[in-house]
Scaffold this motif. Sequence first.
Motif, PDB file in Angstrom:
ATOM      1  N   ARG A 198       0.832  -1.298   0.099  1.00 35.13           N
ATOM      2  CA  ARG A 198      -0.102  -0.216  -0.109  1.00 35.13           C
ATOM      3  C   ARG A 198       0.794   1.082  -0.120  1.00 35.13           C
ATOM      4  O   ARG A 198       0.224   2.278  -0.471  1.00 35.13           O
ATOM      5  CB  ARG A 198      -0.958  -0.124   1.225  1.00 35.13           C
ATOM      6  CG  ARG A 198      -1.758  -1.196   1.015  1.00 35.13           C
ATOM      7  CD  ARG A 198      -2.961  -1.110   2.049  1.00 35.13           C
ATOM      8  NE  ARG A 198      -3.895  -2.305   2.086  1.00 35.13           N
ATOM      9  CZ  ARG A 198      -5.082  -2.384   2.579  1.00 35.13           C
ATOM     10  NH1 ARG A 198      -5.429  -1.279   3.544  1.00 35.13           N
ATOM     11  NH2 ARG A 198      -6.060  -3.566   2.567  1.00 35.13           N
ATOM     12  N   PHE A 199       1.924   1.393   0.488  1.00 37.85           N
ATOM     13  CA  PHE A 199       2.933   2.248   0.430  1.00 37.85           C
ATOM     14  C   PHE A 199       2.967   2.580  -1.048  1.00 37.85           C
ATOM     15  O   PHE A 199       3.041   3.687  -1.457  1.00 37.85           O
ATOM     16  CB  PHE A 199       4.418   2.013   1.135  1.00 37.85           C
ATOM     17  CG  PHE A 199       5.472   2.990   0.999  1.00 37.85           C
ATOM     18  CD1 PHE A 199       5.579   3.900   2.077  1.00 37.85           C
ATOM     19  CD2 PHE A 199       6.361   2.820  -0.218  1.00 37.85           C
ATOM     20  CE1 PHE A 199       6.508   4.733   1.861  1.00 37.85           C
ATOM     21  CE2 PHE A 199       7.289   3.958  -0.108  1.00 37.85           C
ATOM     22  CZ  PHE A 199       7.375   5.095   0.934  1.00 37.85           C
ATOM     23  N   MET A 200       3.546   1.476  -1.728  1.00 37.70           N
ATOM     24  CA  MET A 200       3.685   1.782  -3.241  1.00 37.70           C
ATOM     25  C   MET A 200       2.356   2.502  -3.832  1.00 37.70           C
ATOM     26  O   MET A 200       2.522   3.032  -4.708  1.00 37.70           O
ATOM     27  CB  MET A 200       4.106   0.744  -4.015  1.00 37.70           C
ATOM     28  CG  MET A 200       5.477   0.226  -3.582  1.00 37.70           C
ATOM     29  SD  MET A 200       6.804   1.413  -4.227  1.00 37.70           S
ATOM     30  CE  MET A 200       8.212   0.774  -3.558  1.00 37.70           C
ATOM     31  N   ALA A 201       1.425   1.875  -3.351  1.00 34.74           N
ATOM     32  CA  ALA A 201       0.029   2.309  -3.985  1.00 34.74           C
ATOM     33  C   ALA A 201      -0.097   3.824  -3.822  1.00 34.74           C
ATOM     34  O   ALA A 201      -0.660   4.564  -4.441  1.00 34.74           O
ATOM     35  CB  ALA A 201      -1.088   1.563  -3.596  1.00 34.74           C
ATOM     36  N   VAL A 202       0.166   4.366  -2.755  1.00 34.35           N
ATOM     37  CA  VAL A 202       0.151   5.730  -2.553  1.00 34.35           C
ATOM     38  C   VAL A 202       0.967   6.658  -3.389  1.00 34.35           C
ATOM     39  O   VAL A 202       0.346   7.520  -3.964  1.00 34.35           O
ATOM     40  CB  VAL A 202       0.485   6.096  -0.908  1.00 34.35           C
ATOM     41  CG1 VAL A 202       0.690   7.437  -0.710  1.00 34.35           C
ATOM     42  CG2 VAL A 202      -0.664   5.627  -0.072  1.00 34.35           C
ATOM     43  N   GLU A 203       2.186   6.113  -3.380  1.00 33.81           N
ATOM     44  CA  GLU A 203       3.219   6.618  -4.482  1.00 33.81           C
ATOM     45  C   GLU A 203       2.683   6.670  -5.864  1.00 33.81           C
ATOM     46  O   GLU A 203       2.804   7.689  -6.647  1.00 33.81           O
ATOM     47  CB  GLU A 203       4.505   6.164  -4.300  1.00 33.81           C
ATOM     48  CG  GLU A 203       5.221   6.505  -2.868  1.00 33.81           C
ATOM     49  CD  GLU A 203       6.819   6.325  -3.115  1.00 33.81           C
ATOM     50  OE1 GLU A 203       7.210   5.800  -4.002  1.00 33.81           O
ATOM     51  OE2 GLU A 203       7.479   7.124  -2.146  1.00 33.81           O
ATOM     52  N   ILE A 204       2.387   5.544  -6.340  1.00 29.57           N
ATOM     53  CA  ILE A 204       1.980   5.502  -7.586  1.00 29.57           C
ATOM     54  C   ILE A 204       0.632   6.072  -8.036  1.00 29.57           C
ATOM     55  O   ILE A 204       0.538   6.641  -9.172  1.00 29.57           O
ATOM     56  CB  ILE A 204       1.771   3.932  -8.081  1.00 29.57           C
ATOM     57  CG1 ILE A 204       3.111   3.369  -8.004  1.00 29.57           C
ATOM     58  CG2 ILE A 204       1.245   3.891  -9.653  1.00 29.57           C
ATOM     59  CD1 ILE A 204       4.399   3.911  -8.495  1.00 29.57           C
ATOM     60  N   GLY A 205      -0.365   6.083  -7.218  1.00 31.99           N
ATOM     61  CA  GLY A 205      -1.639   6.824  -7.507  1.00 31.99           C
ATOM     62  C   GLY A 205      -1.188   8.341  -7.255  1.00 31.99           C
ATOM     63  O   GLY A 205      -2.050   8.720  -8.299  1.00 31.99           O
TER      64      GLY A 205
END
Length: 452
Positions: free
Chosen positions: A167-174
Motif C-alpha cells: 500500500r506504500f507503493m499504491a500511495v506513491e503510484i496513485g
Amino acid sequence: MPIRRLDALLRRPENLRERALSASMWNVIGLGLRYPLRLIGNLIMVRILAPEAFGLMATVGAMHIGLMLLSDVGIVQSVMRSEKGEEPRFLRTVWVVQILRGLLIASVLILVALGIWMFAPGLAAPESVYADPVLPLLLIVSSLALIAKGAQSASMLLAQRKMRLGRFMAVEIGGQVIGLLVTVALGLMLQSVWALVIGMVLREVASLILSHWIVPGPRMGWVWDAEENRALWKFGRWMVIAAIGGFFATYSDRLILGGLIDKTLFGIYAIAMVWIEIGTQMLQRIGQSIFIPSFAQIMRERPQRTDAALRRATLLFGGLTLAVYLGMTLIGGLLIDLLYPEVYAPAKAFIPLLAFRLLLMGFFPMRQFIVALGDSRYVALVQSLAGISAAAAVYFAFEPFGLDGAILAFAVAPLLSCLLVLAYPGMMRRAGPWPLVGALAYPVFVWAVMQI
C-alpha cells in the motif's frame, strides 16, 4: 518461484528474510511503474513546453529537496531503528513533527522566493533561471506541495519499518498518476511551466489523502510528547548536518550551474539529469527500504550475523550499481536520440559523464550500516565532506575546464566521502576487501573510460 509462494511473500511475509525479499519485490514493482510513468510524462511535456521550463522546474525541485534535507532530523531513520517505532503514540508524535516541519520549510521557501525576487535580477546572469521573473512566484505556489507532504500519515513510515510496502507503493503510484494526468492536461491548456508546478502540488495532495485512507496503521492525531521529541532530536541533530551535506552533494551542480549558463542549456542539462536520477533514486529506494530495517533487526536479535549481512549486502548492491551504470552509459545517448526532439541532442554528451556517480552508489549499504548503528555524528561528517567536495568541484572546475569539466568533477567528487566511509572503525573488517579495491580502482577506471 511458484505463484502461491510469491503471493504469500507479497501479502504475508513472516521472517526477516521473507520481508526483505517482499520489500525487494515491491520495489521492483513500484519502480517498474513509477519511472516509466515519470518518463512518459517527461517525454510528453518536452513536446509541449520549451527547454527553459525544465530549467525553471529543476531549480524549484532543487529548492524543495534542499529545504527538506536541511530540516531532516532523521525522522525516517528514527522510526526504523527505535524500539518504540511501532507504538501509536510515537507515530502520532512523529506525524506532528512532520507537519510542523512542512510548515516551516514552506515558510522558508517563501522567504527564499522573496529574496530571489529582490536580489537575483542584479546578481545573476541575465539569461539564467535566477533572473527569470516568474521563478519567485513558482516557488511560492509550490510551497503548498511541501505542506501536503508533511501531513502524510506516519503509517507510511510504519510500512517501511515492517518492510510491507504494497500500500506504500499504491500511495506513491496513485499520487504520481493523478499528478501526471493533471500536468499533461494543464500543459495542453496553459503551454507554460505552471502546468509542471500545479501538477506537482496536486500529486502531493493526492498522496496525502491516500496515505491516510489506504495505509494500515493507527489513526493520526495531535500528540506532543516532550520526551519523544528530545529522543528524536538527540539522534536527529547530526542527521540535519548530514542532510545539508547530502543536499549539496546531490544538487550543487544545479544550484551553481543555474547561475552560470543560459536557461535553455540548463534545461537541456536538467533532462540529462532526469536519466541519472532515475538510476540513483532506484538504487537509493531499494537500499533504504531494505538495509536500515534489516541491519537494525539483525543488530537487535542476531548481532553475530551483522558482519556477514553487511558483506553480502555490499557485494550484491555493488553488482547492481555496476549493471545500472553500464546500462545508462551504453544506452543513455541512444535514448536521447530516439525519444527527444533534436533541440535536446546536447544532453547525450552529459549522460556518460554524470553516470560515473552511479558507480559510487556501491558504498550506500555501508553508509546505511553506520546509520543503523546509530552513529549519526559520523554520517554527518561523511555527508558534509560529500557536499563540500561536490560544490567545490563544480565551482572551481567550470572556469578552467568548461561545462563538461565541471560535470565530470561533480560526478567523481563523492569518492572522497566514500573513502571516509571505508575509514569508519571496523568497516574494513566488516565489509571485506572489495570496497577498498573498488575505491582504489575508481580513478583509474574513470581515466581509462575518458581515453576511449
